[in-house]
Scaffold this active site. Sequence first.
Site, PDB file in Angstrom:
ATOM      1  N   ARG A 186       0.832  -1.221   0.000  1.00  0.00           N
ATOM      2  CA  ARG A 186       0.000   0.000   0.000  1.00  0.00           C
ATOM      3  C   ARG A 186       0.861   1.264   0.000  1.00  0.00           C
ATOM      4  O   ARG A 186       0.463   2.298   0.557  1.00  0.00           O
ATOM      5  CB  ARG A 186      -0.977   0.033   1.173  1.00  0.00           C
ATOM      6  CG  ARG A 186      -1.749  -1.242   1.390  1.00  0.00           C
ATOM      7  CD  ARG A 186      -2.502  -1.676   0.169  1.00  0.00           C
ATOM      8  NE  ARG A 186      -3.214  -2.925   0.384  1.00  0.00           N
ATOM      9  CZ  ARG A 186      -3.799  -3.613  -0.581  1.00  0.00           C
ATOM     10  NH1 ARG A 186      -3.752  -3.199  -1.826  1.00  0.00           N
ATOM     11  NH2 ARG A 186      -4.431  -4.721  -0.321  1.00  0.00           N
ATOM     12  N   ASN A 206       2.487  -7.559   7.752  1.00  0.00           N
ATOM     13  CA  ASN A 206       2.530  -8.889   7.137  1.00  0.00           C
ATOM     14  C   ASN A 206       4.016  -9.235   7.068  1.00  0.00           C
ATOM     15  O   ASN A 206       4.661  -9.087   6.042  1.00  0.00           O
ATOM     16  CB  ASN A 206       1.904  -8.867   5.739  1.00  0.00           C
ATOM     17  CG  ASN A 206       0.417  -8.536   5.814  1.00  0.00           C
ATOM     18  OD1 ASN A 206      -0.291  -9.044   6.678  1.00  0.00           O
ATOM     19  ND2 ASN A 206      -0.051  -7.674   4.929  1.00  0.00           N
ATOM     20  N   GLU A 224      -6.224 -12.147   8.667  1.00  0.00           N
ATOM     21  CA  GLU A 224      -6.018 -12.207   7.217  1.00  0.00           C
ATOM     22  C   GLU A 224      -4.978 -13.261   6.828  1.00  0.00           C
ATOM     23  O   GLU A 224      -4.053 -12.997   6.062  1.00  0.00           O
ATOM     24  CB  GLU A 224      -5.595 -10.830   6.677  1.00  0.00           C
ATOM     25  CG  GLU A 224      -6.697  -9.804   6.775  1.00  0.00           C
ATOM     26  CD  GLU A 224      -6.403  -8.504   6.020  1.00  0.00           C
ATOM     27  OE1 GLU A 224      -5.231  -8.130   5.898  1.00  0.00           O
ATOM     28  OE2 GLU A 224      -7.375  -7.882   5.554  1.00  0.00           O
ATOM     29  N   ARG A 280     -18.517  -8.275   9.426  1.00  0.00           N
ATOM     30  CA  ARG A 280     -17.092  -8.065   9.730  1.00  0.00           C
ATOM     31  C   ARG A 280     -16.882  -6.950  10.760  1.00  0.00           C
ATOM     32  O   ARG A 280     -15.953  -7.012  11.573  1.00  0.00           O
ATOM     33  CB  ARG A 280     -16.367  -7.729   8.415  1.00  0.00           C
ATOM     34  CG  ARG A 280     -14.945  -7.306   8.588  1.00  0.00           C
ATOM     35  CD  ARG A 280     -14.267  -7.193   7.238  1.00  0.00           C
ATOM     36  NE  ARG A 280     -13.032  -6.419   7.333  1.00  0.00           N
ATOM     37  CZ  ARG A 280     -12.289  -6.086   6.296  1.00  0.00           C
ATOM     38  NH1 ARG A 280     -12.632  -6.456   5.078  1.00  0.00           N
ATOM     39  NH2 ARG A 280     -11.185  -5.384   6.450  1.00  0.00           N
ATOM     40  N   LYS A 324      -7.608  -0.084  14.649  1.00  0.00           N
ATOM     41  CA  LYS A 324      -7.839   0.847  13.532  1.00  0.00           C
ATOM     42  C   LYS A 324      -8.948   1.830  13.897  1.00  0.00           C
ATOM     43  O   LYS A 324      -9.869   1.466  14.634  1.00  0.00           O
ATOM     44  CB  LYS A 324      -8.220   0.080  12.270  1.00  0.00           C
ATOM     45  CG  LYS A 324      -7.055  -0.688  11.667  1.00  0.00           C
ATOM     46  CD  LYS A 324      -7.394  -1.257  10.290  1.00  0.00           C
ATOM     47  CE  LYS A 324      -6.198  -2.022   9.742  1.00  0.00           C
ATOM     48  NZ  LYS A 324      -6.400  -2.540   8.385  1.00  0.00           N
ATOM     49  N   ASP A 354     -12.082  -0.995   7.942  1.00  0.00           N
ATOM     50  CA  ASP A 354     -10.723  -0.951   7.400  1.00  0.00           C
ATOM     51  C   ASP A 354     -10.358   0.372   6.747  1.00  0.00           C
ATOM     52  O   ASP A 354     -10.319   0.464   5.528  1.00  0.00           O
ATOM     53  CB  ASP A 354     -10.559  -2.084   6.379  1.00  0.00           C
ATOM     54  CG  ASP A 354      -9.122  -2.258   5.937  1.00  0.00           C
ATOM     55  OD1 ASP A 354      -8.248  -1.560   6.472  1.00  0.00           O
ATOM     56  OD2 ASP A 354      -8.874  -3.096   5.064  1.00  0.00           O
ATOM     57  N   GLU A 366      -4.526   4.421   0.922  1.00  0.00           N
ATOM     58  CA  GLU A 366      -4.993   3.206   0.254  1.00  0.00           C
ATOM     59  C   GLU A 366      -6.402   3.363  -0.317  1.00  0.00           C
ATOM     60  O   GLU A 366      -6.672   2.939  -1.433  1.00  0.00           O
ATOM     61  CB  GLU A 366      -4.957   2.030   1.242  1.00  0.00           C
ATOM     62  CG  GLU A 366      -5.518   0.749   0.651  1.00  0.00           C
ATOM     63  CD  GLU A 366      -5.449  -0.436   1.612  1.00  0.00           C
ATOM     64  OE1 GLU A 366      -4.948  -0.286   2.744  1.00  0.00           O
ATOM     65  OE2 GLU A 366      -5.908  -1.518   1.222  1.00  0.00           O
ATOM     66  N   TRP A 413     -14.706  -9.713   1.174  1.00  0.00           N
ATOM     67  CA  TRP A 413     -13.729  -8.911   0.440  1.00  0.00           C
ATOM     68  C   TRP A 413     -14.369  -8.293  -0.803  1.00  0.00           C
ATOM     69  O   TRP A 413     -13.665  -7.725  -1.638  1.00  0.00           O
ATOM     70  CB  TRP A 413     -12.510  -9.773   0.043  1.00  0.00           C
ATOM     71  CG  TRP A 413     -11.584 -10.041   1.202  1.00  0.00           C
ATOM     72  CD1 TRP A 413     -11.643  -9.459   2.445  1.00  0.00           C
ATOM     73  CD2 TRP A 413     -10.461 -10.935   1.250  1.00  0.00           C
ATOM     74  NE1 TRP A 413     -10.647  -9.933   3.250  1.00  0.00           N
ATOM     75  CE2 TRP A 413      -9.889 -10.845   2.554  1.00  0.00           C
ATOM     76  CE3 TRP A 413      -9.874 -11.806   0.328  1.00  0.00           C
ATOM     77  CZ2 TRP A 413      -8.776 -11.586   2.948  1.00  0.00           C
ATOM     78  CZ3 TRP A 413      -8.750 -12.541   0.729  1.00  0.00           C
ATOM     79  CH2 TRP A 413      -8.216 -12.432   2.018  1.00  0.00           C
TER      80      TRP A 413
HETATM   81  C1  BDP Z   1      -5.753  -3.554   4.676  1.00  0.00           C
HETATM   82  C2  BDP Z   1      -4.744  -3.585   3.577  1.00  0.00           C
HETATM   83  C3  BDP Z   1      -3.754  -4.716   3.706  1.00  0.00           C
HETATM   84  C4  BDP Z   1      -3.171  -4.720   5.107  1.00  0.00           C
HETATM   85  C5  BDP Z   1      -4.277  -4.786   6.127  1.00  0.00           C
HETATM   86  C6  BDP Z   1      -3.773  -4.640   7.547  1.00  0.00           C
HETATM   87  O1  BDP Z   1      -5.423  -3.711   2.347  1.00  0.00           O
HETATM   88  O2  BDP Z   1      -2.762  -4.539   2.739  1.00  0.00           O
HETATM   89  O3  BDP Z   1      -2.303  -5.793   5.276  1.00  0.00           O
HETATM   90  O4  BDP Z   1      -5.150  -3.701   5.939  1.00  0.00           O
HETATM   91  O5  BDP Z   1      -3.934  -3.576   8.119  1.00  0.00           O
HETATM   92  O6  BDP Z   1      -6.333  -2.286   4.667  1.00  0.00           O
HETATM   93  O7  BDP Z   1      -3.215  -5.587   8.110  1.00  0.00           O
END
Ligand code: BDP
Length: 695
Positions: free
Chosen positions: A139, A185, A266, A310, A334, A339, A367, A533
């Site tokens: 991102r 990640n 995820e 979700r 968050k 998201d 993003e 998704w």
């Molecule tokens: C999402 C993103 C992804 C991130 C995830 C996260 O698309 O790339 O890995 O959040 O925060 O918004 O872990």
Amino acid sequence: MKKLLFALLLLSPALGLRAEDGHQLWLRPHAAVPVTVVVPAKNSALLATAKQELQQGWQGRAGATVTLTLKKDKAFKYDGFRLSAQGVQAATEAGLLYGAFELLRRQQTGQSVAEEVSNPSYELRLLNHWDNPDGSVERGYAGKSIFWRKDSALVVTNRDKKLWQEYARANASIGINSSVLNNVNASPMILSAEYLGRVKAIADVLRPYGVKTYLSVKFSSPVLLGGLKTADPLDPAVVKWWRGKVKEIYQQVPDFGGFLVKASSEGQPGPQDYGRTHADGANMLADVLKPYKGLVMWRAFVYSPNDKDRAKQAYNEFVPLDGKFRDNVIVQVKNGPVDFQPREPFSPLFGALKKTAVMPEFQITQEYLGHEIDLAYLAPMWEECLQSDTYQAGPGSTVARCTNGSVYRQAHSSMAGVSNVGLDTNWTGHDFAQANWYAFGRLAWNSSAKSAQIAEEWLKLTFQNAAGANQLAASAADWNAKFLTPVAQLMLASREAIVDYSMPLGLHHIMSATHEHYGPGPWWAPPKMRADWTPPYYHQAAANGVGFDRTKKGSDAVSQYHEPLASQFNDPATCPDEYLLWFHHLPWDFKMKSGRTLWDELALHYDHGVQQVRQFQRTWDQAQPYVDAERFAVVQNKLRSQSGNAVLWKDACLLYFQQFSHMPIPAAIEPPMHTLEAAIANDMPPRPPRQPRQP
Ligand code: BDP
């Protein structure tokens, strides 16, 4: 002619006409006068930095003395400081550095220095870099990683060090004191001896600027890197492996900050793979880090594909664990429950976790708000979240107060932002995206700061007296009227414009995944894709209406909010318009507070967003005489692309939803110029050329 141009180019650095390529950020150099800086007699890298900054930047009376004084005082919290006519006082060296930068900022922005104390709202003001060891940035829209490079983990060049130093200095100037160097990640490789060597090199450069180093870790590292059979947090061999690894890290980086962990989320491994809870996983790492005063930041971004909503899941998983985390664990939440969408209500975890330290996580990188193409000033979005009242401990328990230690006792407080920094010359891809890095730091320092003031401050620091700018402004007042005021207004309206042309009235997550979340995609639902998704999961458009029913009769997400919010959100008559379709599935002809139908209101919002971007273009064009040519042209070009993007969003969404509403596009708005088929076939306008990268 060519020769002449070339000669001029060669001459221009000598003439001081450096191009404004944005690399200097808000720290553009200016003439300083000689000054004597008195620092405490202490051999300290931080104090040396503070002294150097003042000597480079002081514009006050020549020959003046500025004194930095270390002093314990009840008035100071964390790295707070006091400014006075003599200089700066603080209880910590970092406080003196922040005070020095504040003095310089006051000078540059023409603000007076009265005797006053400034304390940070949060102890840790933290950037999360989603940078991978191969140099890519998840991102990221500003080029490759400034920390990692494919196949070069061991080689640290002087160029690397210079860039890291500039980065650290920029952070220090706005009070950011912590950086997580790699993606949530996480690759297990980051903990290898080879990579830790580079981590040490980075930490050594960041340290003199008061910036602490952290790493994201993969929960299964004991298996993937250590060769163990399990990563079960309660297995003694696993604990032993982490102990050894942490010891190795602290040998390299004695003031290492700790770990950020994305686990059981995820597809990432986590304690739940072994039948353990998030608390089991976080506490194991916390215990291992404790002797070194290290912290664990454990992310609450969790959701499974099978749940019906979700938005409810993080709350459901984490509230039962309240009180079970060690005091060196901070749960990272968050801002919204889904998201980082252009608008979400605040996450109901804020305030609901009363015996756990909780830190808000914001996304600085854009993003879902137009990548490096669209101009989006995000401070209003963060301010909106921080100032939301959770009511969890009575009226006034805002998200900010519930997370910065004002409402609940918590051993540590922190605010994190997912960084937008990359190798592009201007660091952030869009020149105006620098404002988001800046604003994040300013809000983490003062969670009550106002977006408008931050915008003005940033504009002055970034654009005033730019090299080569056509100095038409007759006076500061003239510059304020012709540039500062209109461009600040543009910035302040920019996030709402994006909400309007992409996801108004509480719509969310309807972007296209084909183009990495840039551009519209309400139709996007490839076969076999996880439903949560895909946009149709979120907008639920059908003949009977649109929106996600999260009322008591629906998923009941409303009940995760404290009263009076639960009732307010539950009733469409009292639910704020901006969250309407977040909480309600309503018929297309639902009567809005304005008296219009929902369909007409939706159309007006989409259209308004488009008109706003056109207005931004006009504002920017009129500002041309007051901006340097380089940045003017780049921003103008990007606004043109954004305008195309806005029209596409409007047309695509209205034509898509019209298939369900069967209602006419209101005559008052601009008719679509795309067809739905064309929008689906090519759901993104052309990308403007990228900024040149450093070689
Ligand atoms: C999402 C993103 C992804 C991130 C995830 C996260 O698309 O790339 O890995 O959040 O925060 O918004 O872990």
